[in-house]
Design a protein around this motif. Structure first.
Motif, PDB file in Angstrom:
ATOM      1  N   PRO A  30       4.268  -7.408 -28.357  1.00 13.06           N
ATOM      2  CA  PRO A  30       5.116  -6.414 -28.065  1.00 13.06           C
ATOM      3  C   PRO A  30       5.537  -6.359 -26.571  1.00 13.06           C
ATOM      4  O   PRO A  30       4.911  -7.100 -25.744  1.00 13.06           O
ATOM      5  N   VAL A  31       6.702  -5.843 -26.521  1.00  9.08           N
ATOM      6  CA  VAL A  31       7.271  -5.856 -24.845  1.00  9.08           C
ATOM      7  C   VAL A  31       7.860  -4.440 -24.760  1.00  9.08           C
ATOM      8  O   VAL A  31       8.124  -3.682 -25.788  1.00  9.08           O
ATOM      9  N   ASP A  32       8.022  -4.030 -23.417  1.00 10.22           N
ATOM     10  CA  ASP A  32       8.629  -2.959 -23.176  1.00 10.22           C
ATOM     11  C   ASP A  32      10.217  -2.653 -23.215  1.00 10.22           C
ATOM     12  O   ASP A  32      10.839  -3.701 -22.959  1.00 10.22           O
ATOM     13  N   ILE A  33      10.280  -1.844 -24.089  1.00 12.08           N
ATOM     14  CA  ILE A  33      11.676  -1.422 -24.101  1.00 12.08           C
ATOM     15  C   ILE A  33      12.283  -0.229 -23.622  1.00 12.08           C
ATOM     16  O   ILE A  33      13.378   0.347 -23.900  1.00 12.08           O
ATOM     17  N   GLY A  34      11.436   0.262 -22.528  1.00 13.34           N
ATOM     18  CA  GLY A  34      11.649   1.378 -21.872  1.00 13.34           C
ATOM     19  C   GLY A  34      11.269   2.781 -22.200  1.00 13.34           C
ATOM     20  O   GLY A  34      10.589   3.502 -21.822  1.00 13.34           O
ATOM     21  N   THR A  35      11.699   2.871 -23.670  1.00 11.50           N
ATOM     22  CA  THR A  35      11.016   4.240 -24.471  1.00 11.50           C
ATOM     23  C   THR A  35      10.015   3.971 -25.027  1.00 11.50           C
ATOM     24  O   THR A  35       9.326   4.748 -25.696  1.00 11.50           O
ATOM     25  N   CYS A  62      13.071 -12.862 -25.892  1.00 14.79           N
ATOM     26  CA  CYS A  62      12.671 -11.656 -26.416  1.00 14.79           C
ATOM     27  C   CYS A  62      13.596 -10.783 -25.955  1.00 14.79           C
ATOM     28  O   CYS A  62      14.689 -10.824 -25.096  1.00 14.79           O
ATOM     29  N   VAL A  63      13.926  -9.648 -26.670  1.00 16.13           N
ATOM     30  CA  VAL A  63      14.709  -8.733 -26.681  1.00 16.13           C
ATOM     31  C   VAL A  63      15.168  -7.877 -25.247  1.00 16.13           C
ATOM     32  O   VAL A  63      16.047  -7.722 -24.792  1.00 16.13           O
ATOM     33  N   ASP A  64      13.903  -7.864 -24.378  1.00 15.45           N
ATOM     34  CA  ASP A  64      14.077  -7.346 -22.900  1.00 15.45           C
ATOM     35  C   ASP A  64      15.001  -8.395 -22.089  1.00 15.45           C
ATOM     36  O   ASP A  64      15.517  -8.127 -21.261  1.00 15.45           O
ATOM     37  N   GLU A  65      14.570  -9.634 -22.411  1.00 12.92           N
ATOM     38  CA  GLU A  65      15.182 -10.901 -21.427  1.00 12.92           C
ATOM     39  C   GLU A  65      16.399 -10.662 -21.988  1.00 12.92           C
ATOM     40  O   GLU A  65      17.431 -11.125 -20.985  1.00 12.92           O
TER      41      GLU A  65
END
Length: 321
Positions: A123-128, A182-185
């Motif tokens: 898991p990565v941080d997507i803000g919300t 990753c999506v955050d990157e």
């Protein structure tokens, strides 16, 4: 084409001039030469006048010869309609009308993701919220992977945008890196590039009876590291342009299962949108599980039209039209 000048002829004093033909007094043997010279000079003056005025714009005039600054030809053996070679840093020639503009293209998923399940599942941080780094994506029933589709369309789109002078950056390309990012990157790549527009390309894996495309817009979210309020309105405009261009170019209908027939969907659970600080949208170009859509998505000529539609939409947005 130029011709070599033969130079003056050597005189032959030992060869007397032949007598003038009877019945043609006063006419020199050099008359044909004089006439030929006049004709050549007249033709040259006429050609210069034609060039000064310009050829009629009816498509009949031959194109100018290629120069050293002309675009490079397609690589040998490249199929018709495939994108030609591009510069290593993704920068266009600058000769187009959009020189100075930056576009980030995000090909959804990565062909190597399936070999790195532990990395893409973390898991990565997507803000919300927190979500998995990435997924493998979907495929057609015959095994044509979404990640292959998105990379092919991204290459075609890059070529078209570069012709307009746009600087184009991809979030990943041809196995580099061999999984992710990753999506955050992916969001950070667009932010770091200070992109004027960013587009994430996908194809859906919905129920077999569903078909059509839809463009995903970022909701105006504010929480944690996410704050899309400054870019939500511009992203909506970008999405509308992309949807219009894509529909016109491909003939693909808006989604029958999302968006109420508009082809536009707003979401707040996608890290690639939540963390973006530049105008950004996603597009699901069709449903890979639908037989009709799958036939289109696996067609090279249709993928070229898809890239043309995406380019049309992005260019229209960048021009503010």
């Amino acid at each position: 084409m130029s011709y070599a000048d033969p130079g003056p002829r050597s005189p032959h004093p030992d060869r007397p001039e032949p007598p003038e033909p009877p019945g043609r007094p006063g006419r020199s043997r050099r008359t044909p030469v004089v006439l030929l010279t006049a004709l050549v000079c007249g033709g040259l003056l006429g050609w210069l006048g034609y060039e000064a005025v310009g050829a009629p714009d009816d498509g009949s005039a031959a194109p100018p010869p290629a120069s050293a600054s002309s675009a490079s030809p397609a690589a040998p053996g490249a199929p018709s309609g495939s994108p030609g070679p591009s510069s290593e840093d993704g920068k266009g020639s600058g000769a187009g009308t959009l020189a100075g503009k930056v576009v980030v293209i995000d090909p959804g998923h990565n062909p190597g993701n399936f070999r790195h399940t532990s990395q893409i599942n973390r898991p990565v941080d997507i803000g919300t919220d927190r979500k998995e780094c990435d997924t493998t994506g979907t495929s057609t029933n015959d095994g044509y992977a979404e990640a292959r589709f998105t990379l092919d369309v991204a290459h075609r789109l890059r070529t078209l945008l570069q012709r307009q002078g746009v600087t184009v950056k991809l979030t990943h390309d041809d196995g580099s890196p061999d999984w992710g990012p990753c999506v955050d990157e992916r969001a950070r790549i667009g932010n770091s590039a200070h992109a004027d527009a960013a587009l994430s390309i996908h194809a859906d894996g919905a129920a077999p009876g569903d078909r059509g495309f839809h463009v995903i817009l970022p909701a105006a979210v504010h929480g944690g590291a996410a704050d899309t309020r400054p870019i939500a309105a511009a992203s909506e405009v970008l999405g509308e342009h992309v949807a219009d261009g894509f529909r016109r170019s491909t003939g693909e209908p808006p989604s029958t299962y999302l968006g109420g027939g508009t082809g536009l969907v707003t979401r707040k659970d996608l890290g690639g949108l939540n963390l973006s600080t530049v105008p950004k949208v996603f597009i699901e170009c069709g449903n890979m599980r639908n037989r009709t859509d799958a036939a289109l998505l696996t067609s090279g000529s249709w993928r070229q039209r898809a890239a043309e539609g995406l380019s049309e939409g992005i260019v229209s947005f960048l021009r503010g039209s």
